[in-house]
Design an enzyme around this catalytic site. Sequence first.
Site, PDB file in Angstrom:
ATOM      1  N   HIS A 102       0.962  -1.359   0.201  1.00  7.51           N
ATOM      2  CA  HIS A 102       0.216  -0.305   0.336  1.00  7.51           C
ATOM      3  C   HIS A 102       0.623   1.219  -0.784  1.00  7.51           C
ATOM      4  O   HIS A 102       1.428   1.749   1.315  1.00  7.51           O
ATOM      5  CB  HIS A 102      -1.016  -0.210   1.574  1.00  7.51           C
ATOM      6  CG  HIS A 102      -1.457   0.666   0.539  1.00  7.51           C
ATOM      7  ND1 HIS A 102      -3.211   1.004   1.815  1.00  7.51           N
ATOM      8  CD2 HIS A 102      -2.135   2.473   1.049  1.00  7.51           C
ATOM      9  CE1 HIS A 102      -3.709   2.128   1.547  1.00  7.51           C
ATOM     10  NE2 HIS A 102      -2.689   3.215   1.266  1.00  7.51           N
ATOM     11  N   TRP A 194      -5.547  17.325   6.370  1.00 10.48           N
ATOM     12  CA  TRP A 194      -5.413  16.850   5.128  1.00 10.48           C
ATOM     13  C   TRP A 194      -5.631  18.095   4.436  1.00 10.48           C
ATOM     14  O   TRP A 194      -5.846  17.955   2.904  1.00 10.48           O
ATOM     15  CB  TRP A 194      -7.336  16.400   4.893  1.00 10.48           C
ATOM     16  CG  TRP A 194      -6.833  15.156   5.081  1.00 10.48           C
ATOM     17  CD1 TRP A 194      -7.555  13.893   6.395  1.00 10.48           C
ATOM     18  CD2 TRP A 194      -6.963  13.945   4.212  1.00 10.48           C
ATOM     19  NE1 TRP A 194      -7.469  12.523   6.700  1.00 10.48           N
ATOM     20  CE2 TRP A 194      -6.705  12.432   4.676  1.00 10.48           C
ATOM     21  CE3 TRP A 194      -6.461  13.549   3.168  1.00 10.48           C
ATOM     22  CZ2 TRP A 194      -7.088  11.609   4.302  1.00 10.48           C
ATOM     23  CZ3 TRP A 194      -6.342  12.171   2.049  1.00 10.48           C
ATOM     24  CH2 TRP A 194      -7.063  11.251   3.090  1.00 10.48           C
ATOM     25  N   ARG A 196      -3.171  20.356   3.548  1.00  8.51           N
ATOM     26  CA  ARG A 196      -1.810  20.349   3.611  1.00  8.51           C
ATOM     27  C   ARG A 196      -1.621  19.574   2.852  1.00  8.51           C
ATOM     28  O   ARG A 196      -0.732  19.343   1.462  1.00  8.51           O
ATOM     29  CB  ARG A 196      -1.122  20.964   4.879  1.00  8.51           C
ATOM     30  CG  ARG A 196      -1.076  22.114   4.512  1.00  8.51           C
ATOM     31  CD  ARG A 196       0.079  22.687   3.912  1.00  8.51           C
ATOM     32  NE  ARG A 196       1.454  21.899   4.599  1.00  8.51           N
ATOM     33  CZ  ARG A 196       2.360  21.890   3.637  1.00  8.51           C
ATOM     34  NH1 ARG A 196       2.719  21.920   2.703  1.00  8.51           N
ATOM     35  NH2 ARG A 196       3.667  21.623   4.334  1.00  8.51           N
ATOM     36  N   GLY A 316      -8.128   9.353  -2.237  1.00 10.14           N
ATOM     37  CA  GLY A 316      -9.073  10.853  -1.549  1.00 10.14           C
ATOM     38  C   GLY A 316      -9.688  10.378  -0.001  1.00 10.14           C
ATOM     39  O   GLY A 316      -9.872   9.444   0.392  1.00 10.14           O
ATOM     40  N   GLU A 349     -11.037   4.100   7.100  1.00  8.68           N
ATOM     41  CA  GLU A 349     -10.232   5.100   7.447  1.00  8.68           C
ATOM     42  C   GLU A 349     -10.855   6.172   8.023  1.00  8.68           C
ATOM     43  O   GLU A 349     -10.601   7.325   7.476  1.00  8.68           O
ATOM     44  CB  GLU A 349      -9.655   5.612   6.287  1.00  8.68           C
ATOM     45  CG  GLU A 349      -7.748   6.689   6.327  1.00  8.68           C
ATOM     46  CD  GLU A 349      -6.919   6.833   5.016  1.00  8.68           C
ATOM     47  OE1 GLU A 349      -7.306   6.647   4.223  1.00  8.68           O
ATOM     48  OE2 GLU A 349      -5.920   7.289   5.719  1.00  8.68           O
ATOM     49  N   HIS A 374      -6.189   0.360   5.048  1.00  8.24           N
ATOM     50  CA  HIS A 374      -6.490   0.936   6.077  1.00  8.24           C
ATOM     51  C   HIS A 374      -7.425   0.382   7.459  1.00  8.24           C
ATOM     52  O   HIS A 374      -6.330  -0.676   8.045  1.00  8.24           O
ATOM     53  CB  HIS A 374      -6.689   2.238   6.221  1.00  8.24           C
ATOM     54  CG  HIS A 374      -5.772   3.067   5.910  1.00  8.24           C
ATOM     55  ND1 HIS A 374      -4.145   3.902   6.642  1.00  8.24           N
ATOM     56  CD2 HIS A 374      -5.955   3.768   4.510  1.00  8.24           C
ATOM     57  CE1 HIS A 374      -4.058   4.855   5.585  1.00  8.24           C
ATOM     58  NE2 HIS A 374      -5.074   4.859   4.455  1.00  8.24           N
ATOM     59  N   ASP A 432       1.994   6.781   2.066  1.00 12.83           N
ATOM     60  CA  ASP A 432       2.678   8.368   1.502  1.00 12.83           C
ATOM     61  C   ASP A 432       3.770   8.378   2.706  1.00 12.83           C
ATOM     62  O   ASP A 432       4.736   9.742   2.579  1.00 12.83           O
ATOM     63  CB  ASP A 432       2.311   9.204   1.261  1.00 12.83           C
ATOM     64  CG  ASP A 432       0.493   8.612   0.501  1.00 12.83           C
ATOM     65  OD1 ASP A 432       0.590   9.421  -0.584  1.00 12.83           O
ATOM     66  OD2 ASP A 432      -0.342   8.762   1.553  1.00 12.83           O
TER      67      ASP A 432
HETATM   68  C1  LIG Z   1       6.734  27.607  -0.849  1.00 10.44           C
HETATM   69  O1  LIG Z   1       7.564  27.999  -1.020  1.00 10.44           O
HETATM   70  C2  LIG Z   1       7.131  28.943  -1.595  1.00 10.44           C
HETATM   71  C3  LIG Z   1       8.519  29.896  -1.913  1.00 10.44           C
HETATM   72  O2  LIG Z   1       9.618  29.560  -1.371  1.00 10.44           O
HETATM   73  C4  LIG Z   1       7.655  30.178   0.131  1.00 10.44           C
HETATM   74  O3  LIG Z   1       6.795  31.949   0.176  1.00 10.44           O
HETATM   75  C5  LIG Z   1       5.734  28.759   1.244  1.00 10.44           C
HETATM   76  O4  LIG Z   1       5.755  29.855   2.266  1.00 10.44           O
HETATM   77  C6  LIG Z   1       5.980  28.162   1.134  1.00 10.44           C
HETATM   78  N1  LIG Z   1       5.163  27.138   1.520  1.00 10.44           N
HETATM   79  C7  LIG Z   1       5.068  26.316   2.491  1.00 10.44           C
HETATM   80  C8  LIG Z   1       3.900  25.791   3.312  1.00 10.44           C
HETATM   81  O5  LIG Z   1       5.944  25.923   3.359  1.00 10.44           O
HETATM   82 ZN   LIG Z   2      -3.614   5.302   0.776  1.00 13.63          ZN
END
Ligand SMILES: *[C@@H]1O[C@H](CO)[C@@H](O)[C@H](O)[C@H]1NC(C)=O
Ligand SMILES: [Zn+2]
Length: 500
Positions: A102, A194, A196, A316, A349, A374, A432
């Site tokens: 998985h 999720w 992010r 998802g 999950e 899961h 992941d």
């Molecule tokens: C992603 O990269 C940009 C450009 O460098 C930066 O400004 C930003 O904070 C970053 N975002 C994350 C979530 O790390």
């Molecule tokens: Zn999975």
Amino acid sequence: MAVLSFLLSGLLLCWAGVCAAIPDPRQREALMQQEASLQTGGRMALTEAERRLSAHLRKLKQQEMAGPQFPPAMHFFKARPLIQRSPIFSLLQRMPKGAVLHAHDFSLVGVDWLVKNVTYRPHCYVCFTQRQSVRFRFSAQKPLPQPQCSPWLLLETLRGKTDNITDLDNSLIHNLTLFTADPEAAYPNQDAVWSRFEETFLAALGLVTYTPVFKDYFYQGLQELYKDNVMYLELRALLPETYELDGSTHDMAWTLKAYQDVARQFISQHPDFLGARIIFTVHRGLNVSEVKKAVEGAMRLQKMFPEIMAGFDLVGREDSGRSLWYFREALSLPAELGVTLPYFFHAGETDWEGTEVDQNLLDALLFNTTRIGHGFALTHHPLAKELSRKRGVAVEVCPISNQVLKLVSDLRNHPAGVLMSEGHPLVVSSDDPATFGASGLSYDFYEAFVGIGGMSAHLGTLKELAINSIRYSSLSPQLKDKALALWQRKWDKFISENSP
Ligand SMILES: *[C@@H]1O[C@H](CO)[C@@H](O)[C@H](O)[C@H]1NC(C)=O
Ligand SMILES: [Zn+2]
Ligand SMILES: *[C@@H]1O[C@H](CO)[C@@H](O)[C@H](O)[C@H]1NC(C)=O
Ligand SMILES: *[C@@H]1O[C@H](CO)[C@@H](O)[C@H](O)[C@H]1NC(C)=O
Ligand SMILES: *[C@@H]1O[C@H](CO)[C@@H](O)[C@H](O)[C@H]1NC(C)=O
Ligand SMILES: *[C@@H]1O[C@H](CO)[C@@H](O)[C@H](O)[C@H]1NC(C)=O
């Protein structure tokens, strides 16, 4: 005069009218042994050398439990440096672990490689979204504007104008992973993590789907598994369109064939690796007619590429996606046409007992799923659990994923502990790894062995988990035999090199 009387087949010892209710120690020992024999690996016969290594592991585990910080009880992002120093972890890295059953297509390779290797290739453009994320695209000319993103910048030009390139590269790395120093503050709840998580996927998409990168990425992913003593992979893959520098694209069949070509090339260079099979996945946010098309596509691909194509799944977040029952008309298509399309459904999950989503477990079994991804909620469903056991439908347990995505915080409380103590069919997997700051399979094996299994888990447990990963794979019976024989040779070598 002592009067002996049997109480519930235990002994009640009485002396001068005073009775000691201490149960019979032999009876106690017998019950403990009987219970231990039920767990995963509980009936595994061990050689003398294996028993010595098992005793050694037990001592190491006791030391780890006595330490000031117990890694499985901590968030993985904080536990990782401790795990890296653990002698148990280093043994698990050397141990032949069998297969990863998985894992997902965009999280196979450490994100450092994506930034330090891939983004340094020529013609790499970047844009910045309103939500503090990035998108990438390789192109001979400046690509067409992307909605909700800044104008495209050639990364090479941007680097030329930046004083501190290390800082820039670190921020790009940060965009591609959830890994961070203070996860509790960064991800206060499941929605936040999720959201992010999905951003990291979108950030990686433009890099990985560039045709030359696509093949290198998969090769690199197999390399990482091989180095971690994994010998076979079943990859859940979206089979996205891939693109060339001039903007032309390749379809799903090209993508599947690319996986097949790379797997064959890898095997030819590493004859003790068994390759990979692909489980075609689509997002559970699609509607029935779209999933119907996908299932039809899956049946076609299976006919065209029987060697590499293993089956079908939906991906998802389950809590916010559609349920298997919603897709019933699409999922029953193969059976109605008399076609066998194996399913490998993510199911259960969730922490939300009794919801529509929670029903996915039983529905997965009703649709004859081959394994359960899961199955985190399985212990809440006695009937689904019984069906899964009787039919040998293994649960793919992904400890670090479940913790990072906030289903459980202390891995000693992971519900798979119940399944392991009952010897339920299960395998350990990584889901992941790159997104979680892990790699290969050893980190998840560590959490399962030290945290979920606790003191009960021993070398027999590890041995059975590795064998399970072959037993419950989608390989043909002949290939399973070959895989088991190869694994056994590696295992014997591991034991002879590591048994004290
Ligand atoms: C992603 O990269 C940009 C450009 O460098 C930066 O400004 C930003 O904070 C970053 N975002 C994350 C979530 O790390
Ligand atoms: Zn999975
Ligand atoms: C870049 O910034 C880091 C701190 O973020 C610092 O350690 C490093 O020395 C800087 N490099 C240069 C070339 O200024
Ligand atoms: C990037 O990776 C490829 C293999 O995937 C390798 O051939 C190449 O040398 C690497 N480049 C750098 C700069 O590391
Ligand atoms: C499913 O989605 C497609 C594409 O978004 C759309 O064209 C179609 O109307 C939708 N079908 C149903 C039944 O909602
Ligand atoms: C599941 O398997 C049973 C027994 O082999 C079969 O009758 C049924 O049609 C299958 N269902 C689906 C949805 O594949």
